[in-house]
Write an enzyme that holds these catalytic residues in place. Structure first.
Site, PDB file in Angstrom:
ATOM      1  N   LYS A  11      10.223  13.627 -45.918  1.00 31.98           N
ATOM      2  CA  LYS A  11       9.497  12.834 -44.924  1.00 31.98           C
ATOM      3  C   LYS A  11      10.056  13.049 -43.505  1.00 31.98           C
ATOM      4  CE  LYS A  11       8.206   9.226 -48.221  1.00 31.98           C
ATOM      5  NZ  LYS A  11       8.152   7.779 -48.453  1.00 31.98           N
ATOM      6  N   THR A  93      12.594   3.098 -54.547  1.00 35.71           N
ATOM      7  CA  THR A  93      11.943   3.190 -53.230  1.00 35.71           C
ATOM      8  C   THR A  93      12.870   2.747 -52.102  1.00 35.71           C
ATOM      9  OG1 THR A  93       9.860   2.687 -54.329  1.00 35.71           O
ATOM     10  CG2 THR A  93       9.879   2.494 -51.936  1.00 35.71           C
ATOM     11  N   HIS A 117       9.508  11.624 -51.014  1.00 31.03           N
ATOM     12  CA  HIS A 117       8.486  11.080 -51.913  1.00 31.03           C
ATOM     13  C   HIS A 117       8.509  11.871 -53.214  1.00 31.03           C
ATOM     14  CE1 HIS A 117       4.616   9.636 -53.385  1.00 31.03           C
ATOM     15  NE2 HIS A 117       4.333  10.900 -53.678  1.00 31.03           N
TER      16      HIS A 117
HETATM   17  P1  CMP Z   1       6.788   6.541 -51.396  1.00 31.31           P
HETATM   18  O1  CMP Z   1       7.508   6.762 -52.657  1.00 31.31           O
HETATM   19  O2  CMP Z   1       6.427   7.697 -50.552  1.00 31.31           O
HETATM   20  O3  CMP Z   1       5.467   5.711 -51.729  1.00 31.31           O
HETATM   21  C1  CMP Z   1       4.923   4.739 -50.899  1.00 31.31           C
HETATM   22  C2  CMP Z   1       5.734   4.508 -49.662  1.00 31.31           C
HETATM   23  O4  CMP Z   1       5.451   3.312 -48.970  1.00 31.31           O
HETATM   24  C3  CMP Z   1       7.196   4.362 -50.047  1.00 31.31           C
HETATM   25  O5  CMP Z   1       7.719   5.572 -50.486  1.00 31.31           O
HETATM   26  C4  CMP Z   1       7.787   3.831 -48.763  1.00 31.31           C
HETATM   27  O6  CMP Z   1       8.016   4.851 -47.816  1.00 31.31           O
HETATM   28  C5  CMP Z   1       6.633   2.965 -48.249  1.00 31.31           C
HETATM   29  N1  CMP Z   1       6.913   1.560 -48.473  1.00 31.31           N
HETATM   30  C6  CMP Z   1       6.980   0.906 -49.636  1.00 31.31           C
HETATM   31  N2  CMP Z   1       7.262  -0.397 -49.439  1.00 31.31           N
HETATM   32  C7  CMP Z   1       7.362  -0.565 -48.097  1.00 31.31           C
HETATM   33  C8  CMP Z   1       7.634  -1.667 -47.270  1.00 31.31           C
HETATM   34  N3  CMP Z   1       7.867  -2.872 -47.782  1.00 31.31           N
HETATM   35  N4  CMP Z   1       7.646  -1.460 -45.932  1.00 31.31           N
HETATM   36  C9  CMP Z   1       7.402  -0.255 -45.415  1.00 31.31           C
HETATM   37  N5  CMP Z   1       7.143   0.857 -46.159  1.00 31.31           N
HETATM   38  C10 CMP Z   1       7.132   0.705 -47.487  1.00 31.31           C
END
Ligand code: CMP
Length: 139
Positions: A11, A93, A117
Site C-alpha cells: 500500500k 488488520t 493487503h
Molecule cells: P485490507 O486488508 O486492505 O482490507 C480493508 C482495509 O480497510 C483494511 O486493510 C484497512 O486498510 C482498512 N480499514 C479497516 N478498518 C479500518 C478502520 N477502522 N479505519 C480505517 N481503515 C480501516
C-alpha cells in the site's frame, strides 16, 4: 497439496516508507512464488470497485483516500495454500494486534496505514487476482 493464487498489495504508506524491497524479500524467503507484479497509481474507480465489499462501512472514504495517496505494488503470489499462508504472514488488520514477525507488525503504522493487503478467502482471491492480472501477464 493445493496450489493457490492470491493477491498482495503493497500500500501507499509502505511504499512511501521505502519498505517495498523488504516486503518482496519476505515473500521470496517464504517459498511462495511471485507470478505477477505491477507498480500502479490506482484510480478512484478502481479503488471503489476493488473494495466494494466495504462500501457501506464508516471507514470506506478513509480507505479510498489512503489507497489513492500514492503508488501501490500489486503482486500475484502462487504456491501451496498461498491464500492462508500470505494472510498469516501479514497478520491481523490492525498492526497493534500483530506480532513483530508479521509484515503488518513490522511495517504497518495503524489500522488505516497497515502496509499490505491480502485476499481473505478463495472467492476474494479469484476476484482480486483477475481484477489486476490477465493470464497473459503472468509468468
Ligand atoms: P485490507 O486488508 O486492505 O482490507 C480493508 C482495509 O480497510 C483494511 O486493510 C484497512 O486498510 C482498512 N480499514 C479497516 N478498518 C479500518 C478502520 N477502522 N479505519 C480505517 N481503515 C480501516
Amino acid at each position: 497439496m493445493t496450489i493457490e493464487r492470491t493477491l498482495a498489495i503493497i500500500k501507499p504508506d509502505a511504499f512511501e516508507n521505502h519498505h517495498v524491497g523488504e516486503i518482496i524479500q519476505c515473500i521470496e524467503k517464504s517459498g511462495l512464488t511471485l507470478a505477477g507484479m505491477k507498480m500502479l497509481r490506482l484510480t478512484a474507480s478502481q479503488v471503489e470497485r476493488f473494495y466494494y465489499v466495504h462500501n457501506d462501512k464508516y471507514f470506506f472514504p478513509l480507505l479510498c483516500e489512503m489507497m489513492l495517496s500514492g503508488p501501490v505494488v500489486v503482486m500475484l503470489i502462487e504456491g501451496e495454500s498461498a491464500i492462508s499462508r500470505w494472510r498469516q504472514m501479514i497478520g491481523p488488520t490492525d498492526p497493534a494486534e500483530c506480532g513483530p514477525e508479521t509484515i503488518r507488525g513490522a511495517f504497518g503504522e495503524s489500522i488505516r496505514h497497515n502496509a499490505v493487503h491480502g485476499s481473505d478467502c478463495p472467492d476474494s482471491a479469484a476476484f482480486e487476482t483477475a481484477f489486476f492480472f490477465s493470464e497473459s501477464e503472468l509468468v
